[in-house]
Design a protein around this motif. Sequence first.
Motif, PDB file in Angstrom:
ATOM      1  N   GLY A  93      -2.624  -4.689  -1.679  1.00  0.00           N
ATOM      2  CA  GLY A  93      -2.168  -3.846  -0.583  1.00  0.00           C
ATOM      3  C   GLY A  93      -0.868  -4.326   0.042  1.00  0.00           C
ATOM      4  N   LYS A 147      -7.291  -4.608  -2.567  1.00  0.00           N
ATOM      5  CA  LYS A 147      -6.749  -3.775  -1.498  1.00  0.00           C
ATOM      6  C   LYS A 147      -7.581  -3.848  -0.227  1.00  0.00           C
ATOM      7  CE  LYS A 147      -4.106  -0.344  -4.077  1.00  0.00           C
ATOM      8  NZ  LYS A 147      -3.877   1.104  -4.300  1.00  0.00           N
ATOM      9  N   LYS A 153      -8.687  -4.237   5.335  1.00  0.00           N
ATOM     10  CA  LYS A 153      -7.634  -3.952   4.373  1.00  0.00           C
ATOM     11  C   LYS A 153      -6.735  -5.173   4.223  1.00  0.00           C
ATOM     12  CE  LYS A 153      -7.407   1.038   5.234  1.00  0.00           C
ATOM     13  NZ  LYS A 153      -6.529   2.164   5.645  1.00  0.00           N
ATOM     14  N   VAL A 156      -3.546  -5.995   3.763  1.00  0.00           N
ATOM     15  CA  VAL A 156      -2.190  -5.477   3.835  1.00  0.00           C
ATOM     16  C   VAL A 156      -1.197  -6.636   3.766  1.00  0.00           C
ATOM     17  CG1 VAL A 156      -2.897  -3.447   5.154  1.00  0.00           C
ATOM     18  CG2 VAL A 156      -2.242  -5.536   6.366  1.00  0.00           C
TER      19      VAL A 156
END
Length: 302
Positions: free
Chosen positions: A237, A265, A271, A273
């Motif tokens: 991600g 991800k 998440k 990121v």
Amino acid sequence: CVNGSYVPSKNSRILSCITNGIVKLADKKRTAALYGLCGGEAGRTLPGGIAEERDVPVPGSRKLDFCAPEGDALPLVADIHGGGLMYGDKSLNRRFCYAIASLGFTVANIDYRLAPEADFPGMLKDVCRAVRYAQSERGGKGFYLAGDSAGALLALMADAAAKCPEVRAAFGLTENDVGAPADGLLLVSGMYVFRKRGVRGLAGVPVGKGEWLKYTYMPALTDVYSPPPVFMTSSRGDFLLGASRKADKLLTERGVPHAFDCKGKRCGDHKYVHVYPVRDPEWAESRELLERAFAFLRGHGR
């Protein structure tokens, strides 16, 4: 340069203003969330057992913050925030620094000038002088550099400047500007450069020109500089995953002891990121990552 000072071109200033406007207006909420500034009280409250000293003056550089648990001669970590060389400050990484300190480190949270106020050599000088000062004031049993995104690049370059006279000379640095080399590097979602034209800021904004640019190109840098043990992290991600994969391959080819942790991800509702350990250092996944990272660096250190 004019009288030794960086003066950005008119086009660079215009592009920089446009980019900064986009960051501040269109992307303000996302930027804040990305770095955990919307993290509620966890982002504003000092954890129990951690002492903090903010806005400590650094000769010839920006102010820094120190945080640490109780103890004498603790190992030192100097952390450098990201932001594409164009936005952000040390407050972005405050919670991340608390998380590192809770593992038994003194942490120096470093600030530096940004484009267009400074070119890349000016930013690097700010970082190197802050590192030197932190070592002189709070140095203990071991020293590590940490950085995320553009801060990861600056951490790498600061250590190269500490080790290599040719790198120092290219950036206009002297031995009095740099500290001791690091025992290890923790690099999060790094903005590693694999274009021969060298480093650029957010949205491709130029951050100066000169012979020093060649050393921001990772293959050329590692021709003259052998990094200490490196722990890198990224995720599927992370929009800079490709750069981390290239760096992993290059460090393998150069025989540099390193580990590359690459997440998927997401994990449940979380998440992964860009710079997720900096954004969410309270996550169990982030805590576990930091524990493994420093166990690796200490196990492979000098």
